[in-house]
Design a protein around this motif. Structure first.
Motif, PDB file in Angstrom:
ATOM      1  N   ASP A 190      41.072  23.815  48.422  1.00 45.83           N
ATOM      2  CA  ASP A 190      41.274  24.677  49.592  1.00 45.83           C
ATOM      3  C   ASP A 190      41.768  26.060  49.162  1.00 45.83           C
ATOM      4  O   ASP A 190      41.389  27.080  49.752  1.00 45.83           O
ATOM      5  CB  ASP A 190      42.281  24.052  50.556  1.00 45.83           C
ATOM      6  CG  ASP A 190      41.694  22.869  51.312  1.00 45.83           C
ATOM      7  OD1 ASP A 190      40.449  22.760  51.352  1.00 45.83           O
ATOM      8  OD2 ASP A 190      42.471  22.058  51.855  1.00 45.83           O
ATOM      9  N   PHE A 191      42.610  26.093  48.139  1.00 44.99           N
ATOM     10  CA  PHE A 191      43.126  27.372  47.667  1.00 44.99           C
ATOM     11  C   PHE A 191      42.002  28.230  47.093  1.00 44.99           C
ATOM     12  O   PHE A 191      41.941  29.440  47.342  1.00 44.99           O
ATOM     13  CB  PHE A 191      44.206  27.147  46.607  1.00 44.99           C
ATOM     14  CG  PHE A 191      44.705  28.422  45.990  1.00 44.99           C
ATOM     15  CD1 PHE A 191      45.550  29.265  46.699  1.00 44.99           C
ATOM     16  CD2 PHE A 191      44.313  28.790  44.705  1.00 44.99           C
ATOM     17  CE1 PHE A 191      45.994  30.458  46.128  1.00 44.99           C
ATOM     18  CE2 PHE A 191      44.751  29.975  44.137  1.00 44.99           C
ATOM     19  CZ  PHE A 191      45.603  30.807  44.858  1.00 44.99           C
ATOM     20  N   GLU A 192      41.110  27.629  46.317  1.00 48.66           N
ATOM     21  CA  GLU A 192      40.011  28.388  45.737  1.00 48.66           C
ATOM     22  C   GLU A 192      39.096  28.940  46.829  1.00 48.66           C
ATOM     23  O   GLU A 192      38.599  30.078  46.728  1.00 48.66           O
ATOM     24  CB  GLU A 192      39.217  27.515  44.768  1.00 48.66           C
ATOM     25  CG  GLU A 192      39.976  27.207  43.471  1.00 48.66           C
ATOM     26  CD  GLU A 192      39.221  26.254  42.567  1.00 48.66           C
ATOM     27  OE1 GLU A 192      38.201  25.695  43.019  1.00 48.66           O
ATOM     28  OE2 GLU A 192      39.637  26.077  41.404  1.00 48.66           O
ATOM     29  N   GLN A 193      38.881  28.159  47.898  1.00 45.82           N
ATOM     30  CA  GLN A 193      38.052  28.632  49.008  1.00 45.82           C
ATOM     31  C   GLN A 193      38.701  29.814  49.723  1.00 45.82           C
ATOM     32  O   GLN A 193      38.009  30.667  50.295  1.00 45.82           O
ATOM     33  CB  GLN A 193      37.801  27.496  49.998  1.00 45.82           C
ATOM     34  CG  GLN A 193      36.878  26.417  49.457  1.00 45.82           C
ATOM     35  CD  GLN A 193      36.636  25.304  50.466  1.00 45.82           C
ATOM     36  OE1 GLN A 193      37.026  25.427  51.632  1.00 45.82           O
ATOM     37  NE2 GLN A 193      36.013  24.222  50.032  1.00 45.82           N
ATOM     38  N   LEU A 194      40.020  29.870  49.686  1.00 44.66           N
ATOM     39  CA  LEU A 194      40.742  30.977  50.300  1.00 44.66           C
ATOM     40  C   LEU A 194      40.823  32.171  49.357  1.00 44.66           C
ATOM     41  O   LEU A 194      40.593  33.317  49.769  1.00 44.66           O
ATOM     42  CB  LEU A 194      42.161  30.534  50.667  1.00 44.66           C
ATOM     43  CG  LEU A 194      43.117  31.629  51.160  1.00 44.66           C
ATOM     44  CD1 LEU A 194      42.771  32.015  52.588  1.00 44.66           C
ATOM     45  CD2 LEU A 194      44.568  31.166  51.058  1.00 44.66           C
ATOM     46  N   TYR A 195      41.134  31.923  48.098  1.00 42.68           N
ATOM     47  CA  TYR A 195      41.491  32.984  47.160  1.00 42.68           C
ATOM     48  C   TYR A 195      40.316  33.896  46.802  1.00 42.68           C
ATOM     49  O   TYR A 195      40.442  35.131  46.859  1.00 42.68           O
ATOM     50  CB  TYR A 195      42.077  32.367  45.876  1.00 42.68           C
ATOM     51  CG  TYR A 195      42.225  33.351  44.755  1.00 42.68           C
ATOM     52  CD1 TYR A 195      43.226  34.321  44.781  1.00 42.68           C
ATOM     53  CD2 TYR A 195      41.351  33.325  43.650  1.00 42.68           C
ATOM     54  CE1 TYR A 195      43.354  35.231  43.748  1.00 42.68           C
ATOM     55  CE2 TYR A 195      41.479  34.235  42.617  1.00 42.68           C
ATOM     56  CZ  TYR A 195      42.487  35.182  42.669  1.00 42.68           C
ATOM     57  OH  TYR A 195      42.611  36.089  41.655  1.00 42.68           O
ATOM     58  N   TYR A 196      39.171  33.341  46.423  1.00 36.09           N
ATOM     59  CA  TYR A 196      38.073  34.179  45.943  1.00 36.09           C
ATOM     60  C   TYR A 196      37.542  35.133  47.018  1.00 36.09           C
ATOM     61  O   TYR A 196      37.337  36.336  46.740  1.00 36.09           O
ATOM     62  CB  TYR A 196      36.961  33.303  45.354  1.00 36.09           C
ATOM     63  CG  TYR A 196      37.382  32.622  44.066  1.00 36.09           C
ATOM     64  CD1 TYR A 196      37.650  33.370  42.927  1.00 36.09           C
ATOM     65  CD2 TYR A 196      37.543  31.241  43.994  1.00 36.09           C
ATOM     66  CE1 TYR A 196      38.058  32.769  41.743  1.00 36.09           C
ATOM     67  CE2 TYR A 196      37.949  30.622  42.820  1.00 36.09           C
ATOM     68  CZ  TYR A 196      38.215  31.388  41.696  1.00 36.09           C
ATOM     69  OH  TYR A 196      38.621  30.790  40.533  1.00 36.09           O
ATOM     70  N   PRO A 197      37.328  34.685  48.258  1.00 36.48           N
ATOM     71  CA  PRO A 197      36.949  35.665  49.286  1.00 36.48           C
ATOM     72  C   PRO A 197      38.045  36.689  49.558  1.00 36.48           C
ATOM     73  O   PRO A 197      37.752  37.856  49.834  1.00 36.48           O
ATOM     74  CB  PRO A 197      36.685  34.794  50.525  1.00 36.48           C
ATOM     75  CG  PRO A 197      36.411  33.434  49.994  1.00 36.48           C
ATOM     76  CD  PRO A 197      37.258  33.301  48.771  1.00 36.48           C
ATOM     77  N   LEU A 198      39.322  36.255  49.479  1.00 40.59           N
ATOM     78  CA  LEU A 198      40.427  37.176  49.720  1.00 40.59           C
ATOM     79  C   LEU A 198      40.426  38.304  48.694  1.00 40.59           C
ATOM     80  O   LEU A 198      40.558  39.491  49.048  1.00 40.59           O
ATOM     81  CB  LEU A 198      41.757  36.425  49.679  1.00 40.59           C
ATOM     82  CG  LEU A 198      43.032  37.285  49.797  1.00 40.59           C
ATOM     83  CD1 LEU A 198      43.065  37.990  51.142  1.00 40.59           C
ATOM     84  CD2 LEU A 198      44.271  36.419  49.594  1.00 40.59           C
ATOM     85  N   ILE A 199      40.301  37.971  47.412  1.00 46.12           N
ATOM     86  CA  ILE A 199      40.262  38.992  46.361  1.00 46.12           C
ATOM     87  C   ILE A 199      39.082  39.940  46.580  1.00 46.12           C
ATOM     88  O   ILE A 199      39.211  41.168  46.452  1.00 46.12           O
ATOM     89  CB  ILE A 199      40.175  38.334  44.971  1.00 46.12           C
ATOM     90  CG1 ILE A 199      41.523  37.722  44.591  1.00 46.12           C
ATOM     91  CG2 ILE A 199      39.740  39.334  43.919  1.00 46.12           C
ATOM     92  CD1 ILE A 199      42.613  38.740  44.297  1.00 46.12           C
ATOM     93  N   ALA A 200      37.929  39.377  46.914  1.00 49.05           N
ATOM     94  CA  ALA A 200      36.743  40.210  47.142  1.00 49.05           C
ATOM     95  C   ALA A 200      36.961  41.161  48.320  1.00 49.05           C
ATOM     96  O   ALA A 200      36.574  42.341  48.266  1.00 49.05           O
ATOM     97  CB  ALA A 200      35.520  39.329  47.392  1.00 49.05           C
ATOM     98  N   ASP A 201      37.590  40.673  49.383  1.00 51.39           N
ATOM     99  CA  ASP A 201      37.832  41.513  50.562  1.00 51.39           C
ATOM    100  C   ASP A 201      38.830  42.619  50.262  1.00 51.39           C
ATOM    101  O   ASP A 201      38.644  43.770  50.679  1.00 51.39           O
ATOM    102  CB  ASP A 201      38.343  40.653  51.725  1.00 51.39           C
ATOM    103  CG  ASP A 201      37.289  39.707  52.260  1.00 51.39           C
ATOM    104  OD1 ASP A 201      36.095  39.956  52.012  1.00 51.39           O
ATOM    105  OD2 ASP A 201      37.658  38.714  52.927  1.00 51.39           O
ATOM    106  N   VAL A 202      39.896  42.302  49.539  1.00 52.46           N
ATOM    107  CA  VAL A 202      40.893  43.318  49.187  1.00 52.46           C
ATOM    108  C   VAL A 202      40.255  44.395  48.312  1.00 52.46           C
ATOM    109  O   VAL A 202      40.476  45.600  48.515  1.00 52.46           O
ATOM    110  CB  VAL A 202      42.109  42.683  48.484  1.00 52.46           C
ATOM    111  CG1 VAL A 202      43.009  43.764  47.892  1.00 52.46           C
ATOM    112  CG2 VAL A 202      42.900  41.822  49.450  1.00 52.46           C
ATOM    113  N   LYS A 203      39.460  43.974  47.340  1.00 48.46           N
ATOM    114  CA  LYS A 203      38.799  44.954  46.465  1.00 48.46           C
ATOM    115  C   LYS A 203      37.908  45.892  47.268  1.00 48.46           C
ATOM    116  O   LYS A 203      37.901  47.115  47.041  1.00 48.46           O
ATOM    117  CB  LYS A 203      37.973  44.223  45.400  1.00 48.46           C
ATOM    118  CG  LYS A 203      38.800  43.612  44.278  1.00 48.46           C
ATOM    119  CD  LYS A 203      37.901  42.984  43.230  1.00 48.46           C
ATOM    120  CE  LYS A 203      38.711  42.470  42.039  1.00 48.46           C
ATOM    121  NZ  LYS A 203      37.837  41.859  41.008  1.00 48.46           N
TER     122      LYS A 203
END
Length: 703
Positions: free
Chosen positions: A62-75
Motif C-alpha cells: 500500500d505504501f508503494e502505491q501511495l509513494y511513487y505517484p506522490l513523488i511524481a506529482d511533487v516533482k
C-alpha cells in the motif's frame, strides 16, 4: 490517484484509502519510510506528523502505491520532472568569467549548428542553503469534496485548471454520492454552466438536478457553450456541437422556464441565432412557445425595447429621475453606473439616496469594488487599469483623465457599502475572536480567476509576495517541442529575459540572449538555446543588493516565443523562480529552493509572470500575456513601451484587499484579537485562512 494529485496541488494534502488495524499485519519497514522522507526533503517537502503516523500503519504494498505517484506529482508541481541542461553548466560563474569572444563564438556555433557548444563541465559543491520544508498533511474525502464544492460555489470566475479539476472529480464520483459534492446553488453562472456540462458529459445529470442552476437565457447559453467546449465567459464565439434531439429538448426546456428571455437573448443575438439553427425551436413551437417567439424576434429583427436602451435614452436626454427609477430595478447595473451618474448630476445626494435604497440587493463582489473605487477616487492615480473578460490574461492601461468626484458623495457611498456588507455578513456564523494579519493588505480579493495560470502557488493579480531569504533570485524556464494533437510544432525557441528599471520606470538594462551579463551589477543569463527536441532550459541570476546599489528598483520577467508558436500549442512550457542564499552551491536547478512554478499555456507569444520590486523585496504577481507585440519584434528590446505601461499599471494597482474584507467580517461576526494565539479564527499569510485558500475565500467570505 488523480484525486490525490488534485488534493495535493490545491491544499497540500492527500487521502489514504484506509488506515488498517496493524494487528497481524507486517508494519512498514522503517528503512522504507526513512528513504521516502529523505527523497521528499530533496524536493523541499516532508510529511506532517498526522500523515507520518498514518503511513506507518500501511503495508509495504500500500505504501508503494501511495509513494511513487506522490513523488511524481511533487516533482511535476515544482518542475523537477524534467532534465535541466543549460548552455553553461558552470552557470553563473562561467558566464561571468568567460571572455566576450568565447561567449559570442559559442552562441554563433549553436545558432548555425543547433548543437550545444562543447563547454567544460564544472564541479559543483553540495547545496549550502537551508530550506524550510513544506509539510504534506493527511486529508479526508469529506474535506476534499468540501474544497471542490467551494470551488463550484465561488462568487467569481474560475480558471481552466479549476474546471478540469471539477470535471475529474465529477467523473470519479459515484452518482449516488453526487449530492454530497454538488451545492444547492451555484451563484456565478459561468461556473454553473461548466458544472452542468460536466454532469451531462458524464451522464450524471437530469433536469431536476441541474435546473435550479439556470435562471436566465444567458445561463442556458453558457451551458450550450460549455457543452460545446467553448469559452463560458462568452468573450469569444463558439462553434456549437450538433446536439442530439433529447439534448435540444433539454436546452429549450431550460430556456422556456426562464423569465424575460427575449431581452436577455438580444445581448448575444448572433450567437443565439447560430444556436437556434442547431436547436430547431420551430419543431417544438407548441411545446416551447416562448422560445419560438423569442427566436422569431431575433431572426427577423423585430422591434423590441430593451432595458439598457431605455436607460441610455433617459441619460441622453438628462432625465435623471427616469434613469434612477429604471436602474433601481437592476441594482447591479446601478452600482456599475454610479460614477457616471454622479458626474452627470448637480444633485449627487439624490443619486446616493436612490442607490442606498437598493444597495442590499447588490452582490458582494460588486459592493467591495464600488467601496474600493470611491475610497480611492481622490488618490490621483496616473493610470486606469482594465482586465478584459476572456481566457487570455490581458491588461489594458489608459491615462486617468476622469475628473474627481465630490468628496462628500464618495465618503457617503463608501460608508453605505461598508454598512451594507457588515449587515450582510452579520447573519453568518460567529467567528469568535479574530486575528487579522496586517500583511494581508498586500493581497487582493479573488473575484476573477478565469485566466489564471496553473501554478505551484496561485494568487490574485497585483498581489505582493515577500521574497524569501536570500540575495539572489534565480529565474528558470523549460520548454519542449514535438507534437500537439498530431500537429508538429517545428523548431521552438523560448527566450527568458529580465528588464531592469529605476524607481521612475526609466529603462536601465536588460538580461537576455542579447546581453548575457551585466558589467554594472551581478546578473547573468545561462545562454540562449534555440531548439528543444528533448527539452531546453534557460536561467537568469539577479543579485538584488548590487542592482539596488546601481539604482535599479523594478525587474520585469518575461518569456518570448521567438519562433512564434503560441504557448498553448507547445507540449509543455513553464517558468518559475528560486531564492538562493548561496547561489554558487548546489545544482543550477535545486528543487527544494523553488519558490514558485507557473505553467505557461496562454494563446499568446509573450508572457509576464511576475514583476520584482527590489527595494521592497516583493514579488508582484502579474500572470499576464501580451496578445501582440507593439513593435513587431518578438524580443525584450522590441517591447519597452508595452512593458513600461504594464509595469506601471501592475505596481500601482489598487484593488480590494483581503485585510479590508476580513476586517468587515470581524466587525460583523466577531471581536478583534491582538495575536493568533488568542484568536478562534485566524486570517494570516502563513496560518488559518491564507491568501492561497482562494476557493474558501470566494465561497465563504465573498458572500
Amino acid at each position: 490517484m488523480r484525486m490525490n494529485r488534485i488534493y495535493l496541488r490545491r491544499a497540500g494534502k492527500i487521502m489514504l484509502k484506509h488506515t488498517p488495524d496493524t494487528e497481524g499485519i507486517k508494519r512498514l519497514p522503517k528503512g522504507y519510510l526513512a528513504a521516502a522522507l529523505r527523497n521528499l526533503q530533496g524536493l523541499g517537502y516532508t510529511l506532517s506528523p498526522a500523515l507520518f503516523r498514518a503511513v506507518q500503519k500501511l503495508t509495504r504494498e500500500d505504501f508503494e502505491q501511495l509513494y511513487y505517484p506522490l513523488i511524481a506529482d511533487v516533482k511535476r508541481m515544482i518542475g523537477a520532472h524534467v532534465n535541466y541542461a543549460p548552455v553553461y553548466p558552470g552557470f553563473p560563474e562561467q558566464v561571468m568569467q568567460e571572455d566576450e569572444a568565447e561567449l559570442y563564438f559559442n552562441a554563433m556555433y549553436h545558432y548555425y549548428t543547433w548543437e550545444l557548444p562543447d563547454v567544460e563541465t564544472a564541479q559543483r559543491t553540495p547545496l549550502e542553503d537551508q530550506v524550510k520544508l513544506k509539510a504534506i498533511d493527511l486529508g479526508s474525502i469529506t474535506e476534499f469534496r468540501t474544497l471542490i464544492r467551494q470551488l463550484m460555489e465561488a462568487k467569481g470566475s474560475i480558471s481552466a485548471e479549476d474546471q478540469k479539476d471539477i470535471d475529474a472529480v465529477i467523473a470519479n464520483t459515484a452518482n449516488e454520492e453526487l449530492d454530497e459534492l454538488l451545492p444547492p446553488e451555484i451563484p456565478f453562472k459561468e461556473n454553473a454552466g461548466y458544472v452542468a456540462a460536466s454532469l451531462l458529459k458524464h451522464d450524471k445529470a437530469d433536469v431536476a438536478r441541474i435546473s435550479p442552476y439556470f435562471k436566465t437565457a444567458t445561463d442556458v447559453l453558457r451551458l450550450a457553450v460549455a457543452w460545446s467546449e467553448g469559452d463560458v465567459s462568452l468573450a469569444a464565439p463558439t462553434r456549437f456541437r450538433k446536439f442530439k434531439r433529447r439534448e435540444r429538448r433539454l436546452l429549450l426546456g431550460l430556456l422556456e422556464r426562464c423569465q424575460t428571455i427575449t431581452e436577455d437573448m438580444l445581448r448575444y443575438k448572433e450567437r443565439w441565432i447560430r444556436l437556434g439553427e442547431i436547436l430547431h425551436p420551430s419543431e417544438y413551437k407548441l411545446r416551447y412557445k416562448r422560445c419560438e417567439e423569442a427566436f422569431d424576434i431575433l431572426r427577423n429583427n423585430k422591434a423590441f425595447t430593451t432595458f439598457n436602451g431605455s436607460v441610455e435614452l433617459a441619460l441622453q436626454y438628462h432625465q435623471m429621475w427616469t434613469a434612477l427609477d429604471l436602474l433601481a430595478q437592476r441594482p447591479g447595473e446601478f452600482a456599475r453606473r454610479l460614477a457616471q451618474l454622479l458626474r452627470m448630476t448637480r444633485e449627487p445626494e439624490f443619486v446616493v439616496m436612490a442607490f442606498g435604497e437598493v444597495a442590499n440587493q447588490v452582490s458582494t463582489p460588486v459592493l467591495l469594488q464600488v467601496k474600493n473605487h470611491f475610497a480611492r477616487q481622490r488618490e490621483g492615480q496616473e493610470l486606469r487599469v482594465f482586465f478584459p473578460k476572456g481566457m487570455i490574461a490581458k491588461a489594458w492601461a489608459v491615462p486617468n483623465t476622469q475628473p474627481e468626484l465630490d468628496e462628500g458623495s464618495c465618503r457617503e457611498i463608501v460608508d453605505l457599502c461598508e454598512q451594507t456588507l457588515i449587515a450582510r455578513f452579520s447573519v453568518q456564523p460567529s467567528l469568535g475572536k479574530v486575528y487579522i494579519d496586517e500583511r494581508l493588505k498586500d493581497y487582493h480579493v479573488p473575484f476573477s480567476q478565469r485566466s489564471a495560470s496553473k501554478a505551484l502557488h496561485t494568487l490574485v493579480r497585483g498581489s505582493r509576495i515577500p521574497m524569501a531569504e536570500g540575495n539572489t533570485i534565480r529565474f528558470f524556464c523549460w520548454w519542449k517541442e514535438g507534437e500537439v494533437d498530431g500537429t508538429p510544432t517545428g523548431r521552438v525557441d523560448i527566450d527568458l529575459s529580465a528588464v531592469l528599471y529605476d524607481h521612475n520606470w526609466q529603462y536601465m538594462e536588460h538580461i537576455s540572449y542579447t546581453n548575457l551579463r551585466s558589467a554594472q551589477y551581478q546578473a547573468a543569463h545561462s545562454g540562449d538555446i534555440v531548439t528543444a527536441p528533448y527539452g531546453a532550459s534557460e536561467f537568469i541570476d539577479l543579485h538584488i543588493p548590487s542592482m539596488v546599489e546601481y539604482g535599479g528598483r523594478y525587474v520585469v520577467a518575461t518569456l518570448h516565443s521567438f519562433t512564434g508558436q503560441p504557448y498553448c500549442n507547445l507540449p509543455e512550457c513553464f517558468t518559475g523562480w528560486m531564492m538562493r542564499k548561496k547561489p554558487r552551491s548546489g545544482e543550477i536547478y535545486e528543487p527544494a529552493t523553488v519558490s514558485n512554478k507557473i505553467d505557461v499555456t496562454a494563446d499568446t507569444q509573450i508572457a509576464i509572470p511576475v514583476i520584482l520590486d527590489l527595494v521592497e523585496r516583493t514579488v508582484i504577481w502579474t500572470d499576464l500575456s501580451l496578445t501582440r507585440d507593439p513593435f513587431h519584434v518578438n524580443n525584450v528590446e522590441g517591447n519597452q513601451k508595452g512593458m513600461v505601461i504594464i509595469g506601471k499599471a501592475m505596481t500601482s494597482l489598487k484593488k480590494p484587499d483581503l485585510y479590508d474584507l476580513f476586517t468587515l467580517h470581524a466587525k460583523a461576526r466577531g471581536q478583534l484579537a491582538v495575536s493568533p494565539q488568542q484568536a478562534d479564527t485566524v486570517f494570516s499569510v502563513e496560518q488559518g485562512v491564507t491568501p492561497y485558500h482562494i476557493e474558501q475565500i470566494m465561497a465563504e467570505y465573498v458572500v
